[in-house]
Design an enzyme around this catalytic site. Structure first.
Site, PDB file in Angstrom:
ATOM      1  N   CYS A   1      21.902  21.349  37.556  1.00 62.18           N
ATOM      2  CA  CYS A   1      22.342  21.010  36.258  1.00 62.18           C
ATOM      3  C   CYS A   1      22.440  21.482  35.219  1.00 62.18           C
ATOM      4  CB  CYS A   1      20.424  20.351  36.020  1.00 62.18           C
ATOM      5  SG  CYS A   1      19.291  22.409  35.850  1.00 62.18           S
TER       6      CYS A   1
ATOM      7  N   HIS B   1      14.882  22.062  34.001  1.00 67.44           N
ATOM      8  CA  HIS B   1      15.829  21.260  33.919  1.00 67.44           C
ATOM      9  C   HIS B   1      16.686  21.205  33.289  1.00 67.44           C
ATOM     10  CE1 HIS B   1      18.314  18.117  36.969  1.00 67.44           C
ATOM     11  NE2 HIS B   1      17.629  17.821  36.104  1.00 67.44           N
TER      12      HIS B   1
ATOM     13  N   HIS C   1      23.062  14.082  34.322  1.00 65.92           N
ATOM     14  CA  HIS C   1      22.004  15.567  35.113  1.00 65.92           C
ATOM     15  C   HIS C   1      22.581  15.702  36.249  1.00 65.92           C
ATOM     16  CE1 HIS C   1      18.392  13.816  37.412  1.00 65.92           C
ATOM     17  NE2 HIS C   1      19.034  12.793  36.750  1.00 65.92           N
TER      18      HIS C   1
END
Length: 75
Positions: A4, A54, A66
């Site tokens: 990510c 994240h 993502h």
């Protein structure tokens, strides 16, 4: 494979905006934006296993992209 933070780092680098490597460090760069004021291109940060571990990029209309470890691809 691309995680990510690598996705976000590469996307922003392609536009001349350098970012640190990890989501935790990227989260420290920039100015926070309230959720109701998000614009396409804004970075998003989430806490999955650890704080701000994240990240993704807001693309508008309540959606973001993502690199999903669960899906094994960019989603």
């Amino acid at each position: 494979g691309l995680d990510c933070s690598g996705l976000v780092k590469n996307c922003f680098a392609s536009q001349g905006v350098p970012l640190p490597r990890t989501a935790g460090l990227q989260n420290r760069v920039g100015t926070p934006v309230p959720l109701d004021q998000l614009q396409p291109g804004d970075r998003l940060y989430f806490s999955v296993k650890r704080e701000n571990d994240h990240t993704g990029i807001y693309i508008g209309d309540g959606y973001f992209i993502h690199a999903s470890s669960g899906r094994g691809r960019v989603a």
